[in-house]
Design a protein around this motif. Structure first.
Motif, PDB file in Angstrom:
ATOM      1  N   ALA A 271      -5.181 -19.311 -28.792  1.00 11.07           N
ATOM      2  CA  ALA A 271      -5.576 -17.932 -28.549  1.00 11.07           C
ATOM      3  C   ALA A 271      -4.342 -17.056 -28.732  1.00 11.07           C
ATOM      4  O   ALA A 271      -3.211 -17.529 -28.633  1.00 11.07           O
ATOM      5  CB  ALA A 271      -6.133 -17.779 -27.135  1.00 11.07           C
ATOM      6  N   SER A 272      -4.538 -15.793 -29.003  1.00 13.96           N
ATOM      7  CA  SER A 272      -3.417 -14.905 -29.257  1.00 13.96           C
ATOM      8  C   SER A 272      -3.217 -13.942 -28.093  1.00 13.96           C
ATOM      9  O   SER A 272      -4.030 -13.040 -27.864  1.00 13.96           O
ATOM     10  CB  SER A 272      -3.654 -14.101 -30.547  1.00 13.96           C
ATOM     11  N   SER A 273      -2.112 -14.117 -27.368  1.00  9.79           N
ATOM     12  CA  SER A 273      -1.797 -13.170 -26.294  1.00  9.79           C
ATOM     13  C   SER A 273      -1.427 -11.809 -26.858  1.00  9.79           C
ATOM     14  O   SER A 273      -1.564 -10.785 -26.179  1.00  9.79           O
ATOM     15  CB  SER A 273      -0.654 -13.715 -25.434  1.00  9.79           C
ATOM     16  N   VAL A 274      -0.972 -11.784 -28.102  1.00  9.70           N
ATOM     17  CA  VAL A 274      -0.671 -10.506 -28.762  1.00  9.70           C
ATOM     18  C   VAL A 274      -1.956  -9.693 -28.938  1.00  9.70           C
ATOM     19  O   VAL A 274      -1.984  -8.483 -28.698  1.00  9.70           O
ATOM     20  CB  VAL A 274       0.026 -10.756 -30.113  1.00  9.70           C
ATOM     21  N   VAL A 275      -3.022 -10.371 -29.349  1.00  4.70           N
ATOM     22  CA  VAL A 275      -4.299  -9.679 -29.523  1.00  4.70           C
ATOM     23  C   VAL A 275      -4.810  -9.149 -28.187  1.00  4.70           C
ATOM     24  O   VAL A 275      -5.281  -8.009 -28.092  1.00  4.70           O
ATOM     25  CB  VAL A 275      -5.329 -10.631 -30.172  1.00  4.70           C
ATOM     26  N   THR A 276      -4.716  -9.950 -27.121  1.00  8.39           N
ATOM     27  CA  THR A 276      -5.193  -9.466 -25.824  1.00  8.39           C
ATOM     28  C   THR A 276      -4.337  -8.317 -25.306  1.00  8.39           C
ATOM     29  O   THR A 276      -4.832  -7.449 -24.597  1.00  8.39           O
ATOM     30  CB  THR A 276      -5.236 -10.590 -24.782  1.00  8.39           C
ATOM     31  N   ARG A 277      -3.054  -8.308 -25.649  1.00  7.55           N
ATOM     32  CA  ARG A 277      -2.212  -7.178 -25.256  1.00  7.55           C
ATOM     33  C   ARG A 277      -2.673  -5.899 -25.961  1.00  7.55           C
ATOM     34  O   ARG A 277      -2.724  -4.828 -25.350  1.00  7.55           O
ATOM     35  CB  ARG A 277      -0.755  -7.484 -25.600  1.00  7.55           C
ATOM     36  N   ALA A 278      -3.035  -6.019 -27.245  1.00  5.39           N
ATOM     37  CA  ALA A 278      -3.571  -4.859 -27.954  1.00  5.39           C
ATOM     38  C   ALA A 278      -4.873  -4.389 -27.314  1.00  5.39           C
ATOM     39  O   ALA A 278      -5.093  -3.176 -27.146  1.00  5.39           O
ATOM     40  CB  ALA A 278      -3.791  -5.209 -29.424  1.00  5.39           C
ATOM     41  N   ILE A 279      -5.739  -5.337 -26.944  1.00  2.00           N
ATOM     42  CA  ILE A 279      -6.994  -4.964 -26.281  1.00  2.00           C
ATOM     43  C   ILE A 279      -6.706  -4.249 -24.972  1.00  2.00           C
ATOM     44  O   ILE A 279      -7.354  -3.253 -24.627  1.00  2.00           O
ATOM     45  CB  ILE A 279      -7.857  -6.221 -26.052  1.00  2.00           C
ATOM     46  N   ALA A 280      -5.720  -4.742 -24.223  1.00  2.00           N
ATOM     47  CA  ALA A 280      -5.358  -4.094 -22.965  1.00  2.00           C
ATOM     48  C   ALA A 280      -4.956  -2.642 -23.172  1.00  2.00           C
ATOM     49  O   ALA A 280      -5.196  -1.788 -22.308  1.00  2.00           O
ATOM     50  CB  ALA A 280      -4.213  -4.860 -22.302  1.00  2.00           C
ATOM     51  N   TYR A 281      -4.370  -2.360 -24.329  1.00  2.00           N
ATOM     52  CA  TYR A 281      -3.934  -0.991 -24.645  1.00  2.00           C
ATOM     53  C   TYR A 281      -4.928  -0.251 -25.535  1.00  2.00           C
ATOM     54  O   TYR A 281      -4.575   0.716 -26.194  1.00  2.00           O
ATOM     55  CB  TYR A 281      -2.571  -1.033 -25.320  1.00  2.00           C
ATOM     56  N   GLN A 282      -6.171  -0.729 -25.573  1.00  2.00           N
ATOM     57  CA  GLN A 282      -7.241  -0.041 -26.286  1.00  2.00           C
ATOM     58  C   GLN A 282      -6.899   0.206 -27.755  1.00  2.00           C
ATOM     59  O   GLN A 282      -7.175   1.268 -28.326  1.00  2.00           O
ATOM     60  CB  GLN A 282      -7.590   1.293 -25.613  1.00  2.00           C
ATOM     61  N   THR A 283      -6.291  -0.813 -28.373  1.00  2.00           N
ATOM     62  CA  THR A 283      -5.780  -0.693 -29.737  1.00  2.00           C
ATOM     63  C   THR A 283      -6.515  -1.650 -30.668  1.00  2.00           C
ATOM     64  O   THR A 283      -6.460  -2.879 -30.462  1.00  2.00           O
ATOM     65  CB  THR A 283      -4.271  -1.005 -29.771  1.00  2.00           C
ATOM     66  N   PRO A 284      -7.208  -1.168 -31.689  1.00  2.00           N
ATOM     67  CA  PRO A 284      -7.881  -2.046 -32.648  1.00  2.00           C
ATOM     68  C   PRO A 284      -6.897  -2.960 -33.374  1.00  2.00           C
ATOM     69  O   PRO A 284      -5.693  -2.695 -33.449  1.00  2.00           O
ATOM     70  CB  PRO A 284      -8.546  -1.058 -33.614  1.00  2.00           C
ATOM     71  N   ILE A 285      -7.450  -4.036 -33.949  1.00  2.00           N
ATOM     72  CA  ILE A 285      -6.633  -5.082 -34.573  1.00  2.00           C
ATOM     73  C   ILE A 285      -7.080  -5.289 -36.016  1.00  2.00           C
ATOM     74  O   ILE A 285      -8.271  -5.235 -36.322  1.00  2.00           O
ATOM     75  CB  ILE A 285      -6.779  -6.407 -33.787  1.00  2.00           C
ATOM     76  N   VAL A 286      -6.107  -5.576 -36.870  1.00  2.00           N
ATOM     77  CA  VAL A 286      -6.371  -6.044 -38.233  1.00  2.00           C
ATOM     78  C   VAL A 286      -5.679  -7.385 -38.367  1.00  2.00           C
ATOM     79  O   VAL A 286      -4.458  -7.476 -38.214  1.00  2.00           O
ATOM     80  CB  VAL A 286      -5.847  -5.059 -39.295  1.00  2.00           C
ATOM     81  N   CYS A 287      -6.439  -8.450 -38.639  1.00  2.00           N
ATOM     82  CA  CYS A 287      -5.842  -9.788 -38.656  1.00  2.00           C
ATOM     83  C   CYS A 287      -6.381 -10.611 -39.818  1.00  2.00           C
ATOM     84  O   CYS A 287      -7.429 -10.314 -40.389  1.00  2.00           O
ATOM     85  CB  CYS A 287      -6.105 -10.510 -37.347  1.00  2.00           C
TER      86      CYS A 287
END
Length: 365
Positions: A271-287
């Motif tokens: 799992a990606s803790s980086v992705v969950t950190r982005a979610i915590a900051y209400q930030t969309p992801i491109v992966c």
């Protein structure tokens, strides 16, 4: 039932990588459900000798005051030899479980003690040619334990590799972070974030910069990023914590996650803790569509391609405020749903099953 049990929690110290940070939130979330929780924290991979591992083993044994009313749970990740060896066949046979952060390998390098950690060629020379043998050893250590993976793909890989064990799927919870300005109202920029190591995509920053329109800024933050080579048109922030981390995410519209294959030992499904950190900051992801990143529940643009395709997707997203707002709302929904208090229910359910099965076996003897 668990309110009668002690939890002995074996995990890296606070601040020791993403797993150490995860452990702090995890133990706080499960603590109210047990009679008591005692923590045994250790240093990160590569810091412990064989003598140190034996010392950890004795300390953990001493914490198991009543084996029939104790659960020992540890965090297993690549190179984490302390919990791998120090929780195997504990005295009194308490219920022992683990979260596996880099499945399907429990530890990947079971012999990587302090000595081998300083001998990269020797470490790989010992482990890579004999990887089938080491995996059999991992299977023996796994036995009939319950293992948790933080992705469905990870749980599936554990079930294949360790057929006698129980593999349970959960998810990586979203830590609590500040409310930020909506992503579509932030500066026209994308970011990369996280600890710098092989496979995280930091080596592709130049290609990302070359492909993105110049009006889209790139900001890079995380442990070790300050040592990256400078790239014209890329702002390297370095490690950020607290208000600095808030400010970093407030300065980007989307997080780019160009992960690729990280290991010569085979596919891994972390799992990606980086992705969950982005979610915590209400930030969309491109992966990239790699491993467990393909399991997106929303809030992400998953790209089946290379860094060029990722750059094109990111450029299209951050320039389209309606699309960005729609993804941001999906991210906010994930943030509300995947709190630590909610996610640990997966663990509590499996622990209740495990202690029930142990009690049945004890009564039949």
């Amino acid at each position: 039932m668990l309110s009668d049990y002690r939890l002995v929690y074996v995990a890296p110290r606070s601040g020791v990588g993403g797993v150490g940070d995860y452990a702090d939130d995890f133990v706080d979330a499960v603590r109210p459900h047990f009679r008591d929780v005692v923590e045994h924290r250790h240093d990160g991979p590569g810091h412990d000798s064989v003598r140190d591992i034996l010392r950890h083993r004795r300390a953990i044994d001493e914490l198991v005051d009543d084996p029939e009313r104790t659960i020992v749970h540890c965090e297993l990740s690549g190179g984490s030899v302390v919990p791998f060896w120090a929780t195997w066949k504990l005295d009194g046979d308490p219920v022992a479980t683990a979260t596996v952060h880099d499945p399907p390998g429990l530890v990947w390098w079971p012999a990587r003690t302090k000595f081998l950690a300083g001998q990269k060629v020797l470490n790989h020379g010992l482990h890579y040619p004999l990887r089938a043998l080491w995996r059999r050893l991992e299977t023996a250590v796994a036995g009939e334990r319950t293992f948790f993976a933080l992705t469905a793909a990870g749980a599936d890989s554990l079930a294949r590799e360790y057929p006698r064990a129980t593999a349970a799927a959960s998810t990586l919870f979203v830590p609590e972070r500040a409310d930020l300005t909506p992503a579509e109202e932030r500066p026209l920029a994308v970011g990369l974030f996280g600890l710098v190591y092989r496979g995280k995509g930091f080596d592709q920053i130049q290609q990302l910069r070359d492909r993105l329109p110049r009006e889209i800024a790139i900001r890079v933050a995380g442990r070790g990023t300050e040592q990256l080579p400078p790239v014209d048109g890329v702002e390297i922030v370095g490690e950020v914590n607290g208000p600095d981390e808030d400010a970093f995410f407030a300065s980007i519209r989307a997080l780019v996650v160009p992960y690729g294959r990280r290991t010569i030992y085979g596919d891994a499904f972390p799992a990606s803790s980086v992705v969950t950190r982005a979610i915590a900051y209400q930030t969309p992801i491109v992966c990239m569509k790699y491993g467990a990143l393909a399991e997106s529940d929303g809030g992400a643009v998953v790209v089946d391609g290379d860094i060029t395709d990722v750059a094109d997707a990111a450029a299209g997203l951050v320039a389209d405020e309606m699309a960005l707002a729609a993804l941001r709302r999906e991210v906010e929904a994930l943030r509300r749903a995947n709190t630590p208090e909610f996610v640990v229910q997966d663990f509590l359910a499996e622990w209740n099953k495990a202690v029930g099965a142990a009690a049945t076996r004890s009564g039949a003897q």
